[in-house]
Design a protein around this motif. Structure first.
Motif, PDB file in Angstrom:
ATOM      1  N   ARG A 102     -43.415  13.593  -6.038  1.00 48.76           N
ATOM      2  CA  ARG A 102     -44.739  14.071  -6.452  1.00 48.76           C
ATOM      3  C   ARG A 102     -45.678  12.902  -6.734  1.00 48.76           C
ATOM      4  O   ARG A 102     -46.851  12.921  -6.349  1.00 48.76           O
ATOM      5  N   ALA A 103     -45.164  11.872  -7.395  1.00 52.06           N
ATOM      6  CA  ALA A 103     -46.001  10.722  -7.744  1.00 52.06           C
ATOM      7  C   ALA A 103     -46.570  10.060  -6.499  1.00 52.06           C
ATOM      8  O   ALA A 103     -47.768   9.750  -6.427  1.00 52.06           O
ATOM      9  N   VAL A 104     -45.726   9.856  -5.496  1.00 51.08           N
ATOM     10  CA  VAL A 104     -46.180   9.211  -4.264  1.00 51.08           C
ATOM     11  C   VAL A 104     -47.186  10.096  -3.531  1.00 51.08           C
ATOM     12  O   VAL A 104     -48.210   9.614  -3.034  1.00 51.08           O
ATOM     13  N   LEU A 105     -46.908  11.388  -3.464  1.00 49.70           N
ATOM     14  CA  LEU A 105     -47.802  12.313  -2.768  1.00 49.70           C
ATOM     15  C   LEU A 105     -49.178  12.355  -3.424  1.00 49.70           C
ATOM     16  O   LEU A 105     -50.210  12.300  -2.741  1.00 49.70           O
ATOM     17  N   VAL A 106     -49.205  12.445  -4.748  1.00 52.15           N
ATOM     18  CA  VAL A 106     -50.483  12.494  -5.462  1.00 52.15           C
ATOM     19  C   VAL A 106     -51.268  11.209  -5.253  1.00 52.15           C
ATOM     20  O   VAL A 106     -52.467  11.235  -4.948  1.00 52.15           O
ATOM     21  N   LEU A 107     -50.609  10.068  -5.390  1.00 49.57           N
ATOM     22  CA  LEU A 107     -51.311   8.792  -5.275  1.00 49.57           C
ATOM     23  C   LEU A 107     -51.823   8.546  -3.859  1.00 49.57           C
ATOM     24  O   LEU A 107     -52.922   8.016  -3.678  1.00 49.57           O
ATOM     25  N   ARG A 108     -51.051   8.955  -2.853  1.00 52.10           N
ATOM     26  CA  ARG A 108     -51.457   8.686  -1.473  1.00 52.10           C
ATOM     27  C   ARG A 108     -52.390   9.760  -0.916  1.00 52.10           C
ATOM     28  O   ARG A 108     -53.478   9.459  -0.426  1.00 52.10           O
TER      29      ARG A 108
ATOM     30  N   PHE B 182     -50.913  15.830 -10.825  1.00 56.33           N
ATOM     31  CA  PHE B 182     -49.470  15.658 -11.001  1.00 56.33           C
ATOM     32  C   PHE B 182     -48.878  16.811 -11.796  1.00 56.33           C
ATOM     33  O   PHE B 182     -47.821  17.340 -11.452  1.00 56.33           O
ATOM     34  N   THR B 183     -49.543  17.209 -12.871  1.00 56.45           N
ATOM     35  CA  THR B 183     -48.982  18.218 -13.773  1.00 56.45           C
ATOM     36  C   THR B 183     -49.349  19.644 -13.389  1.00 56.45           C
ATOM     37  O   THR B 183     -48.613  20.581 -13.695  1.00 56.45           O
ATOM     38  N   GLY B 184     -50.524  19.833 -12.758  1.00 53.67           N
ATOM     39  CA  GLY B 184     -50.995  21.179 -12.471  1.00 53.67           C
ATOM     40  C   GLY B 184     -51.471  21.916 -13.700  1.00 53.67           C
ATOM     41  O   GLY B 184     -51.614  23.136 -13.686  1.00 53.67           O
ATOM     42  N   ASP B 185     -51.755  21.189 -14.773  1.00 62.02           N
ATOM     43  CA  ASP B 185     -52.116  21.830 -16.038  1.00 62.02           C
ATOM     44  C   ASP B 185     -53.130  20.950 -16.766  1.00 62.02           C
ATOM     45  O   ASP B 185     -52.837  19.808 -17.104  1.00 62.02           O
ATOM     46  N   ARG B 186     -54.320  21.492 -17.016  1.00 58.48           N
ATOM     47  CA  ARG B 186     -55.387  20.685 -17.611  1.00 58.48           C
ATOM     48  C   ARG B 186     -55.088  20.275 -19.056  1.00 58.48           C
ATOM     49  O   ARG B 186     -55.409  19.162 -19.463  1.00 58.48           O
ATOM     50  N   GLU B 187     -54.506  21.170 -19.832  1.00 62.66           N
ATOM     51  CA  GLU B 187     -54.225  20.829 -21.228  1.00 62.66           C
ATOM     52  C   GLU B 187     -53.178  19.727 -21.318  1.00 62.66           C
ATOM     53  O   GLU B 187     -53.317  18.779 -22.098  1.00 62.66           O
ATOM     54  N   ARG B 188     -52.119  19.855 -20.527  1.00 57.26           N
ATOM     55  CA  ARG B 188     -51.103  18.802 -20.510  1.00 57.26           C
ATOM     56  C   ARG B 188     -51.690  17.502 -19.988  1.00 57.26           C
ATOM     57  O   ARG B 188     -51.370  16.412 -20.484  1.00 57.26           O
TER      58      ARG B 188
ATOM     59  N   LEU C  33     -45.758   8.170 -17.863  1.00 56.77           N
ATOM     60  CA  LEU C  33     -45.830   9.230 -18.867  1.00 56.77           C
ATOM     61  C   LEU C  33     -45.688  10.604 -18.214  1.00 56.77           C
ATOM     62  O   LEU C  33     -45.020  11.494 -18.756  1.00 56.77           O
ATOM     63  N   CYS C  34     -46.309  10.782 -17.044  1.00 60.78           N
ATOM     64  CA  CYS C  34     -46.186  12.050 -16.316  1.00 60.78           C
ATOM     65  C   CYS C  34     -44.729  12.337 -15.963  1.00 60.78           C
ATOM     66  O   CYS C  34     -44.242  13.462 -16.127  1.00 60.78           O
ATOM     67  N   ILE C  35     -44.045  11.318 -15.455  1.00 64.27           N
ATOM     68  CA  ILE C  35     -42.653  11.494 -15.044  1.00 64.27           C
ATOM     69  C   ILE C  35     -41.775  11.812 -16.250  1.00 64.27           C
ATOM     70  O   ILE C  35     -40.936  12.722 -16.204  1.00 64.27           O
ATOM     71  N   SER C  36     -41.978  11.088 -17.346  1.00 67.04           N
ATOM     72  CA  SER C  36     -41.192  11.346 -18.557  1.00 67.04           C
ATOM     73  C   SER C  36     -41.438  12.755 -19.076  1.00 67.04           C
ATOM     74  O   SER C  36     -40.501  13.470 -19.457  1.00 67.04           O
ATOM     75  N   GLU C  37     -42.711  13.161 -19.072  1.00 62.51           N
ATOM     76  CA  GLU C  37     -43.058  14.492 -19.562  1.00 62.51           C
ATOM     77  C   GLU C  37     -42.480  15.572 -18.657  1.00 62.51           C
ATOM     78  O   GLU C  37     -41.959  16.590 -19.125  1.00 62.51           O
ATOM     79  N   ALA C  38     -42.520  15.341 -17.339  1.00 61.12           N
ATOM     80  CA  ALA C  38     -42.002  16.331 -16.392  1.00 61.12           C
ATOM     81  C   ALA C  38     -40.493  16.487 -16.530  1.00 61.12           C
ATOM     82  O   ALA C  38     -39.963  17.599 -16.455  1.00 61.12           O
ATOM     83  N   ARG C  39     -39.797  15.385 -16.740  1.00 59.54           N
ATOM     84  CA  ARG C  39     -38.339  15.456 -16.893  1.00 59.54           C
ATOM     85  C   ARG C  39     -37.954  16.206 -18.161  1.00 59.54           C
ATOM     86  O   ARG C  39     -36.915  16.858 -18.212  1.00 59.54           O
TER      87      ARG C  39
END
Length: 209
Positions: free
Chosen positions: A154-160, A49-55, A91-97
Motif C-alpha cells: 500500500r505504501a509504495v502504491l500510494v507514493l507512486r 493510505f488509511t482511507g479514513d479522514r479522522e485517523r 506511523l501509518c504502517i504501525s497504526e495499520a498493523r
C-alpha cells in the motif's frame, strides 16, 4: 492541525533548509512555517493510505509532533519533505498493523466526507442524474481496495500512483532498494486489480494503472 481544505503552502516562506536550520536553533515560528508548507501533502497521503479522514488527521498530528521532537536529528541527507514522508508512512504502517482485522473504512467518497454527500455537483443537462454519486461510490470502492492491501504494498502504491513520487524518492522514503520498490509496486497493482475484478460494477483494473 485541522484538515486542509485548500492549498496552504506559504509562497513567501524561506526554503526548507533555512527553516530547518532556524528550527534546530530553537525558532518555533520556523517550524510553524514548515507545517504550513507541508501539511496538505502529508495529510492527503495519509488519507489515501488509511482511507479514513479522522485517523489521517490523528496520524498527521503525530507526524509533525515527531518531526518537531526529532528535528535536531535531521541531517539534510534527504530533503525535509522526504524525511517527513518517512515519519508519516512509518506511523501509518504501525497504526495499520495494530488495526489488523478491523473493518475497512469507507469514509472517503470522492474526496469528501459522508456528511457532504448531499452537496454533490449536479449532472450536466441531459446527463445521468446518478452519475456523480456512482462515480463517488466507485472511488470509495477503489479506496477501500487500496486500504485492504498489505502495508508494504500500500505504501509504495500510494507514493507512486497517487502522490506521483519518483522511484528514487520512494526508495529513500521507505529505506528500501529501488528494485524492491518496483517489485512491490508490481505486486500492489496486481493485487489491487484482482480485488477490483471481484467487485461487481467496477471496471476491469480500475485504479490500478
Amino acid at each position: 492541525m485541522t484538515p486542509p481544505t485548500a492549498v496552504n503552502s506559504d509562497r513567501t516562506a524561506p526554503p526548507d533548509a533555512e527553516l530547518v536550520a532556524r528550527c534546530q536553533g530553537g525558532d518555533r515560528d520556523a517550524f510553524d512555517r514548515l507545517v504550513l508548507l507541508h501539511q496538505d501533502r502529508v495529510y492527503n497521503a495519509i488519507v489515501r493510505f488509511t482511507g479514513d479522514r479522522e485517523r489521517a488527521l490523528d496520524i498527521a498530528q503525530k507526524t509533525f509532533l515527531n518531526a518537531f521532537l526529532k528535528i535536531r536529528q535531521f541531517e539534510s541527507k534527504s530533503s525535509f519533505g522526504t524525511w517527513l514522508y518517512r515519519i508519516a508512512i512509518n506511523l501509518c504502517i504501525s497504526e495499520a498493523r495494530g488495526r489488523k482485522g478491523d473493518p475497512i473504512s469507507l469514509s472517503i467518497v470522492g474526496g469528501r466526507d459522508r456528511e457532504d454527500e448531499a452537496d454533490f455537483d449536479p449532472p450536466a443537462p441531459g446527463g445521468d442524474p446518478a452519475a456523480p454519486l456512482a462515480s463517488r461510490e466507485t472511488q470509495a470502492v477503489v479506496q477501500a481496495a487500496i486500504a485492504a492491501l498489505d502495508e508494504e504494498y500500500r505504501a509504495v502504491l500510494v507514493l507512486r500512483d497517487i502522490e506521483d513520487r519518483s522511484y528514487d524518492e520512494i526508495a529513500e522514503t521507505l529505506g528500501i532498494p529501488k528494485g524492491t520498490v518496483r517489485s512491490r509496486l508490481h505486486r500492489a497493482r496486481s493485487e489491487l486489480k484482482a480485488r477490483l475484478e471481484r467487485i461487481p460494477g467496477t471496471r476491469d483494473g480500475a485504479g490500478a494503472s
